[in-house]
Scaffold this active site. Structure first.
Site, PDB file in Angstrom:
ATOM      1  N   ARG A  16      22.081  40.800  57.540  1.00  0.00           N
ATOM      2  CA  ARG A  16      23.232  41.307  58.311  1.00  0.00           C
ATOM      3  C   ARG A  16      22.803  42.322  59.376  1.00  0.00           C
ATOM      4  NH1 ARG A  16      27.395  43.524  54.217  1.00  0.00           N
ATOM      5  NH2 ARG A  16      25.502  43.995  53.065  1.00  0.00           N
ATOM      6  N   ASN A 126      37.087  30.231  57.377  1.00  0.00           N
ATOM      7  CA  ASN A 126      37.458  31.635  57.259  1.00  0.00           C
ATOM      8  C   ASN A 126      36.854  32.483  58.372  1.00  0.00           C
ATOM      9  OD1 ASN A 126      39.254  31.643  55.116  1.00  0.00           O
ATOM     10  ND2 ASN A 126      37.604  31.507  53.641  1.00  0.00           N
ATOM     11  N   GLY A 441      49.956  46.386  44.768  1.00  0.00           N
ATOM     12  CA  GLY A 441      48.929  46.339  43.732  1.00  0.00           C
ATOM     13  C   GLY A 441      47.873  47.412  43.845  1.00  0.00           C
ATOM     14  N   SER A 442      47.151  47.432  44.976  1.00  0.00           N
ATOM     15  CA  SER A 442      46.039  48.378  45.043  1.00  0.00           C
ATOM     16  C   SER A 442      46.493  49.714  45.600  1.00  0.00           C
ATOM     17  CB  SER A 442      44.911  47.805  45.898  1.00  0.00           C
ATOM     18  OG  SER A 442      45.372  47.474  47.179  1.00  0.00           O
ATOM     19  N   TRP A 570      38.962  31.129  48.892  1.00  0.00           N
ATOM     20  CA  TRP A 570      38.008  32.166  49.299  1.00  0.00           C
ATOM     21  C   TRP A 570      36.670  32.034  48.584  1.00  0.00           C
ATOM     22  CZ3 TRP A 570      41.919  36.847  49.659  1.00  0.00           C
ATOM     23  CH2 TRP A 570      42.637  36.728  50.865  1.00  0.00           C
ATOM     24  N   ASP A 608      48.982  36.961  43.026  1.00  0.00           N
ATOM     25  CA  ASP A 608      48.821  36.956  44.484  1.00  0.00           C
ATOM     26  C   ASP A 608      48.345  35.598  44.981  1.00  0.00           C
ATOM     27  OD1 ASP A 608      49.486  39.653  44.798  1.00  0.00           O
ATOM     28  OD2 ASP A 608      47.434  40.295  44.358  1.00  0.00           O
ATOM     29  N   GLU A 614      46.278  29.486  54.269  1.00  0.00           N
ATOM     30  CA  GLU A 614      44.973  29.204  54.878  1.00  0.00           C
ATOM     31  C   GLU A 614      44.415  27.850  54.497  1.00  0.00           C
ATOM     32  OE1 GLU A 614      42.006  32.162  54.148  1.00  0.00           O
ATOM     33  OE2 GLU A 614      43.288  33.770  54.878  1.00  0.00           O
ATOM     34  N   HIS A 703      48.356  48.098  57.709  1.00  0.00           N
ATOM     35  CA  HIS A 703      47.176  47.974  58.571  1.00  0.00           C
ATOM     36  C   HIS A 703      47.083  49.111  59.568  1.00  0.00           C
ATOM     37  CE1 HIS A 703      48.010  43.798  57.207  1.00  0.00           C
ATOM     38  NE2 HIS A 703      46.737  43.895  56.929  1.00  0.00           N
TER      39      HIS A 703
END
Ligand code: GLN
Ligand code: ZN
Length: 764
Positions: A16, A126, A441-442, A570, A608, A614, A703
């Protein structure tokens, strides 16, 4: 002799490097020269990696996105970044992410604050590209600097360069007309720029140009098909050869069109459209090249080389020199090098091929076609052994899972009673106020949480210490939620690194790479888990955390799970069974977790399905089939519970118009969605459909760092109530809060709870 080539190489670097280089540069920690040098170095390395090929792609590298690069080549910059200080790369990053590097923003006062270009998924992958922007007045202006420079670099290395560009129709199709004008009307203005680009290539001595037109695998309106003819006829007398490239699907009724356009070759994705090769070979003009995408460019499995040769050899005999071979699509969608994977189980590792290994496979295929299978007998034998080992492995095949799959019937996905009856029982049990409040949730993932998780993973923290660290986090978030006065609480997901990886790690049939990064957008990468075998759940995955959280409060605690369709979409998934099969297996495993939560006394369970949309196929004609098994998988997961147990689902988007019937078919008691930015207009789909169950339209844009005011939330909910009966509305944020700070979350949720109270008192 068969020609080998590649359509594109992952640009991010095996470690990366590009990601880290970009982030250093953006922060002002490194110079422009250092960033440029990194680009040169990565391109050189990747071309060297591909040296054995007859033709190597040039122009597939991008500092952010290849579509954005194409916009710059075509001189199509949004008006809002024109006339800026700085140079092209500054503008490039402004469009990409709203700002350039820190050092380039001295002028923030006079011209800062550009809206970044919109991002959208690249076909059904993706990867996200920056959407080209058009208006009726858009003018194009050729800028060849990037491609010229990179061709020059490639030449110095002695590679046989094949420039890669996005074709004019795909370029227009990918873009968005900001003023709702007709994008196709821009084609006459676009064509001279493409023609000039091809002339430029000719002047540079380029022989072949790869022109990507993947929209040929979608259902095209007649006007677009007509435009293909006009455009490509306009490319005659260009002096370079054009390879028209398609991928990600079958051409179907566009096959004729693709075979008759005046180009010099056609690339077909044989992973998705092998059945079309014979017809294409037959239809293409006698001089044309047929490039066969024989190796899956999107998945990480070894190619069955023997089986591939079985169908390639006759094609090679038929086409001779006219046969080219390549991966099915750009290798952008796979990690770089399997060799760096030291921790991966050796057995599973022997079944895999990342980008570099795929290029080796391509060379083996070419040698076998050119010199006979004997010339690569050793490689073919090793490949055959790996393929056979995978096929027969007891780690892949679990008879108990196969037996459970055989027992699936319609009943498994049905709730005991219809929604209305369930709703009455749930209301009696949960005793929630009108406009109940909850979160998705988070809660914020603090540095402390990440550290505890990573120390536990590395062994620096034992389980007891890790457990108490997580319990402390859970307790903290429960206390905060009680203080805020939320109605249905969550445990906060502190123990989860990622909503898919967390479950993958605990399911049998999943493996994880160390460096299997794939670019998602810009400097962002994801490391999809590898679903390699029949899926089963050896033990409960979330019950301990949820029951602990429930023990701390009298308010209902929501169990939190990721649904089968999202886990599937995913992950890198098996290529030896249909996706639907893997999805059903995931559904059975998560169903067990749902039932265990219920048994442990959890009354509200959220599953979820962030990525359901997608997974929609590129062709509309195939949507119904996908939605059928996706919805059925969700139903199997969720619907084994008693009437009293309330099932929630959550989706990270709000375009439901075209799939609303399927969403309703999931039959969740409550669905929470992302709506705050759309001003609730997107609830129209639910209104028109008369969506029967409860809905929580997001009223807090997670966001953004902005704190929504009470008045704004009330106003949004009033708009929602014009469309959905107030009795079926919930009040919640757009999505999970893990990327936010507590300092933002507390005031935002305070306002949200206050808004719900205001709405309740107005209702009386
Ligand atoms: N439950 C997840 C969370 O709150 C949902 C995330 C998502 O939809 N992407 O983080
Ligand atoms: Zn979400």
């Amino acid at each position: 002799m068969v020609t080998t080539h590649n359509l594109g190489f992952p640009r991010i670097g095996a470690k990366r490097e590009l990601k880290f280089g970009l982030e250093r540069y953006w922060k002002g920690e490194s110079s422009r020269d250092e960033l440029e040098a990194l680009g040169v170095e990565l391109r050189a390395r990747h071309w060297t990696n591909q040296q054995a090929l007859d033709l190597v792609p040039v122009g597939d590298f991008a500092f952010y996105d290849q579509v954005l690069d194409m916009s710059f080549t075509l001189g199509n910059l949004p008006e809002r970044v024109q006339g800026f200080h700085g140079d092209t790369l500054d503008n490039y990053f402004r469009v990409a992410r709203g700002r350039s590097a820190q050092s380039a923003e001295e002028h923030a006062g006079c011209c800062g604050g550009v809206a970044a270009g919109e991002m959208t998924k690249w076909f059904d992958t993706n990867y996200h590209y920056i959407v080209p922007e058009f208006t009726a007045n858009t003018q194009f202006n050729l800028d060849t600097s990037r491609l010229s420079e990179q061709l020059r670099e490639a030449r110095t290395l002695g590679v046989n360069a094949k420039p890669v560009i996005v074709g004019p129709l795909t370029y227009l199709w990918l873009g968005k007309a900001k003023d709702e004008s007709d994008k196709l009307a821009l084609l006459p203005r676009l064509m001279p720029v493409y023609r000039a680009l091809l002339s430029h290539f000719k002047a540079l001595g380029v022989e072949w140009v790869q022109i990507d037109e993947p929209i040929l695998v979608t259902e095209l309106e007649p006007a677009w098909r007509e435009a293909f003819k006009t455009a490509y006829e306009g490319f005659e007398q260009r002096g370079v050869k054009l390879l028209l490239v398609t991928y990600f699907g079958e051409l179907k009724d566009n096959l004729d069109l693709a075979c008759t356009l005046p180009v010099d070759g056609l690339h077909i994705d044989a992973i998705n459209a092998r059945d079309e090769l014979a017809l294409a070979a037959h239809k293409l003009p006698a001089q044309s090249v047929l490039s066969v995408g024989a190796i899956n460019g999107r998945n990480i499995w070894k190619t069955d080389l023997g089986a591939t040769l079985d169908w390639l050899e006759p094609l090679a005999r038929q086409l001779g020199e006219r046969l080219w071979i390549a991966p099915s699509c750009s290798l952008l969608h796979v990690p770089v090098d399997l060799a760096s994977e030291e921790k991966l189980d050796a057995g599973i590792r022997s079944w895999l091929a990342f980008a570099l290994q795929k290029l080796d496979e391509l060379n083996v295929l070419a040698t076998a076609l050119n010199a006979g299978r004997d010339a690569v007998a050793v490689e073919l034998a090793a490949n055959a052994a790996a393929i056979a080992a995978r096929r027969q492995s007891p780690r892949v095949n679990n008879p108990a899972v196969k037996a459970a799959m055989a027992r699936i019937d319609a009943k498994l996905g049905n709730r005991q009673s219809a929604y209305a009856e369930r709703a009455t029982k749930q209301a009696a049990l949960l005793r929630l106020p009108a406009f109940p409040t909850t979160t998705i949730g988070s809660f914020p993932q603090t540095a402390g949480i990440r550290q505890a998780r990573s120390h536990y993973k590395s062994g620096a923290l034992d389980y007891a210490a890790y457990q108490s660290a997580m319990r402390a986090e859970i307790e903290h978030s429960v206390r905060e939620q009680e203080a805020l006065g939320l109605d249905v609480l969550v445990h906060g997901e502190a123990e989860r690194n990622d909503m898919v990886e967390y479950f993958g790690e605990q399911l049998d049939g999943y493996a994880f790479s160390q460096f299997g990064w794939v670019q998602s957008y810009g400097s962002r990468c994801v490391k999809p888990p590898i679903l390699f075998g029949d899926i089963s759940r050896p033990r409960a995955m979330t019950v301990e955390w949820i029951t602990y959280a429930q023990s701390l409060t009298n308010k209902p605690m929501k169990g939190m799970l990721t649904g089968p369709v999202t886990i599937l979409n995913w992950s890198f998934v098996r290529d030896d069974q249909p996706r639907s099969m893997s999805c059903y297996q995931l559904a059975l495993a998560i169903r067990e977790e749902v039932l265990d939560l219920e048994k442990a006394g959890v009354r509200v369970i959220q599953i979820d399905e962030a990525a359901l949309r997608e997974g929609l196929p590129l062709r509309r004609a195939q949507w119904a089939e996908y939605l059928r098994w996706a919805v059925e998988s969700f139903r199997i997961t969720a619907n084994g519970v008693a009437d009293e147990t309330q099932i929630h689902t959550h989706m990270c988007y709000s375009e439901f118009n075209d799939i609303i019937a399927s969403i309703a078919g999931m039959d969740a008691d409550v669905i929470t969605i992302e709506t705050s930015r759309s001003d609730m207009e997107l609830l129209d789909a639910f209104d028109h459909f008369k969506y029967p169950n409860e809905i929580g339209p997001g009223v807090y844009d997670i966001h953004s760092p902005n704190i929504p005011t009470e008045a704004h939330i009330v106003q949004l909910m009033q708009k929602a109530a014009e469309r959905i009966p107030a009795g079926r509305l919930w009040v919640n944020p757009d999505c999970g809060l893990k990327t936010r700070q507590w300092a933002e979350v507390i005031p935002a949720l305070t306002n949200m709870v206050a808004a719900a109270k205001a709405l309740r008192s107005q209702a009386h």
